[in-house]
Design an enzyme around this catalytic site. Sequence first.
Site, PDB file in Angstrom:
ATOM      1  N   GLU A 139      61.685  59.363  55.995  1.00 32.73           N
ATOM      2  CA  GLU A 139      62.913  58.578  55.932  1.00 32.73           C
ATOM      3  C   GLU A 139      64.095  59.386  55.399  1.00 32.73           C
ATOM      4  OE1 GLU A 139      59.799  55.896  56.750  1.00 32.73           O
ATOM      5  OE2 GLU A 139      59.948  57.407  55.172  1.00 32.73           O
ATOM      6  N   HIS A 196      54.609  46.452  52.953  1.00 33.38           N
ATOM      7  CA  HIS A 196      55.076  45.951  54.239  1.00 33.38           C
ATOM      8  C   HIS A 196      55.595  44.520  54.123  1.00 33.38           C
ATOM      9  CE1 HIS A 196      52.351  49.251  55.335  1.00 33.38           C
ATOM     10  NE2 HIS A 196      53.128  49.407  56.388  1.00 33.38           N
TER      11      HIS A 196
END
Length: 404
Positions: A139, A196
């Site tokens: 990321e 998540h």
Amino acid sequence: MFISASRLRPLARALCSRRCQSTSASTSAVEPPPAGGHLTSVASSQLLRLTREAALRTPGLTWTDSDDSDPVRSIVGGRETTKMNMYQAVRDALSIALAKDDTAVVFGEDVAFGGVFRCTMGLAEEFGRERVFNTPLTEQGIAGFEIQFADYIFPAFDQIVNEAAKYRYRAGGQFSIGGLTIRTPTMAVGHGGLYHSQSPEGFFIGASGLKIVIPRSPIQCKGLLLSSIRDPNPVLFMEPKILYRSAVEQVPIDDFSLPLSRAEILTPGSDLTLLSWGTPIYDCESAINLLRSPPASLEPLIPASLRTAKVELIDLRTILPWDVETVVESVKKTRRLVIVHEAGYTGGVGGEIAAEVQKRAFLRLEAPVKRVAGWDVPAALQFEKFNMPDAIRVLDGIVETLTY
């Protein structure tokens, strides 16, 4: 935050008891839930636009013709719609953006083969792999078009907050910096666990120069995403992943946009303002229905005098900068406000909204601003449903505020 039984109001305690009994009674193997999750209450939601006529009359919708230099038209004659879920609406918006702007590119983790939720499926074949391509799974090396899960956006925090959010200001109008829209799946699915299921929008609320958008449905997703892509400011576009397949609408096939930084009043009311965004919008709708017609198990806990209360439901849609005027005007009318979000209570966006509303409408309030949010605990896998602000917890907040 330590959660004791004494801190839970009667409705919440009743829900916890029922869930615990259900869990202990069920010992047989069950089918594992789908990776994207599912939300059964969405299918019956009255907030979704299921007909062509309803879709074409979406408030705030404006058409953009084949050439961006053409004027935007508001006519609906001859416009067509097609049935889409939310991930298909994302794909449709990206396809339109790529087709109309040769400089547009899509890059991110696994986007070339469609992405983990299939939102970019077929785009690489349609527009070429020099415009739709994968990046390494890092990321902090992307800060680009798609972060695979919002939970993993934190390594890119410096580039987003310290660079992207400031870059247009640094340009001083002397040159164009281009556009940047960062897409990322967000919120819980009921079984995502620690990494998540998070809702990190609150971490970015102080990044001046950045816009944050969270849609609730396919029409909203397509229109707001196209507006975000064309906005000169960097936009963090957070897509509730449980809605990718749960939310289905008739979506106009033509190019259109919906306004950023403008909330939408979904259900008008006069006794209480209920404000939310993303997935919890549907829990709020369910809570309103439970207030009007409680099941037998909840009837003793909901005074009959409250069941005729008119609740005004508002979808904030753009979290930063948020629509202060619409929210404050609603609260001045209803004199009560309940804010619902999945993110944790401490440091959540609800705290900023509550502070601003109390500053602007303090003398009109008849009850403290109520926040219904995730608990200040990690989203542990087996306890995730207890952490989410579901319809019962929202109903509990409504009853507490109306009876203050």
